[in-house]
Design an enzyme around this catalytic site. Structure first.
Site, short mmCIF file in Angstrom:
data_model
loop_
_atom_site.label_atom_id
_atom_site.label_comp_id
_atom_site.label_asym_id
_atom_site.label_seq_id
_atom_site.Cartn_x
_atom_site.Cartn_y
_atom_site.Cartn_z
N ASP A 183 0.82 -1.22 0.00
CA ASP A 183 0.00 0.00 0.00
C ASP A 183 0.86 1.28 0.00
O ASP A 183 1.57 1.54 0.97
CB ASP A 183 -0.93 0.02 1.22
N ASN A 204 -4.22 3.85 -0.80
CA ASN A 204 -3.96 4.97 0.12
C ASN A 204 -3.06 6.03 -0.50
O ASN A 204 -2.50 6.87 0.21
CB ASN A 204 -3.28 4.48 1.41
N ASN A 235 -10.37 -1.65 0.52
CA ASN A 235 -11.50 -0.92 1.10
C ASN A 235 -11.43 0.59 0.93
O ASN A 235 -12.45 1.27 0.88
CB ASN A 235 -11.63 -1.27 2.59
N HIS A 236 -10.21 1.15 0.83
CA HIS A 236 -10.08 2.61 0.73
C HIS A 236 -10.21 3.16 -0.69
O HIS A 236 -10.12 4.37 -0.89
CB HIS A 236 -8.75 3.08 1.33
N HIS A 282 -6.54 -8.49 -0.18
CA HIS A 282 -6.53 -7.35 0.73
C HIS A 282 -7.36 -7.72 1.96
O HIS A 282 -8.59 -7.67 1.93
CB HIS A 282 -7.14 -6.16 -0.02
#
Ligand code: FE2
Ligand code: FE2
Length: 256
Positions: free
Chosen positions: A8, A40, A67-68, A150
């Site tokens: 990430d 991210n 998720n981000h 992930h």
């Protein structure tokens, strides 16, 4: 046949350390594919068109996520039009974005697949059954499959890797931002690591300014997180692919 995967990429410090080391990594390992998790990359939260382009210009050829990925609103339309940005496959089927990227080069045809875990995460569809469906539907010329899983729970990551052992070349965990020391070749030839780690600020809580995270734990109040300052670390792996769809090695990158 090497593949470089960066964990990430967190905010500007993560982009800066990736830009600093990628030329040298590409020169040293001559990868047939460079991939990174970009969830991210924009200020710690999501990804924008501008930031994605910056990462592609560095030599990263495909960005996985998690998720981000939905943190920046522009991603909702961008992801539908940009095949090099993946979102996990086991989201509900109607949402935009691809979850498989086919990388064709003279040496191999690599399918990069993105999945997300369910343990301590969200109510996603089953990553195991989704993986089965994806593998069945891949184009016939695909020679190697690399999965970015992930996920939070080590057990879920190891279990999916074992479930897919021998059917994919590598399962590389992301999301925790902390690199694990368990890189290995599974019995049937799949390379595995529980978490690739993060490219981002060292003096941080998973990339975020420590003070704000500590305050969040102490007060339980809504808190605005900011990207931590100071020197960064690059975390990643190099996977060496064999000629029969598996891997012959995996080692960690941890550079600062
Ligand atoms: Fe992340
Ligand atoms: Fe995540």
């Amino acid at each position: 046949m090497n593949v470089v995967m960066l964990g990430d990429v967190f905010g500007r410090p993560g982009r800066r350390i990736a830009a600093q080391f990628l030329p040298e990594l590409i020169e040293t390992y001559q990868p047939i594919l460079v991939m990174a998790n970009g969830e991210n990359a924009a200020g710690g939260f999501g990804l924008t068109k501008k930031v994605a382009e910056e990462l592609f210009e560095m030599g990263i050829q495909v960005l996985t996520s998690g998720n981000h990925i939905w943190d920046q609103k522009e991603m909702y339309s961008l992801i539908a039009a940009e095949p090099r940005i993946l979102r996990p496959a086991n989201y509900p089927p109607q949402i935009p974005g691809a979850s498989v990227y086919i990388h064709r080069c003279p040496e191999a045809v690599v399918a990069v697949v993105n999945l997300i875990g369910r343990v301590f995460m969200g109510d996603y569809d089953c990553p195991f059954r989704t993986a089965d469906q994806i593998l069945t539907a891949l184009p016939e010329d695909v020679t190697h499959v690399i999965v970015d899983f992930h996920a939070e729970a080590t057990s879920e990551k190891i279990a999916l890797a074992r479930y897919l052992d021998g059917r994919i070349a590598a399962l590389l965990g992301t999301h925790t931002h902390v690199q694990t020391a368990d890189e290995q070749l599974l019995p049937k030839g799949t390379a595995y690591i529980t978490d690739v780690g993060m490219c981002g600020p060292i003096d941080s809580v998973l990339g975020v300014e420590p003070e704000t995270v500590i305050n969040k734990f102490l007060t339980q109040l809504p808190t605005r997180f900011s990207v931590a300052k100071g020197p960064a670390c690059l975390c990643g792996v190099v996977v060496s692919l064999n000629k029969t769809g598996g891997a012959e090695g995996i080692f960690r990158l941890n550079l600062q």
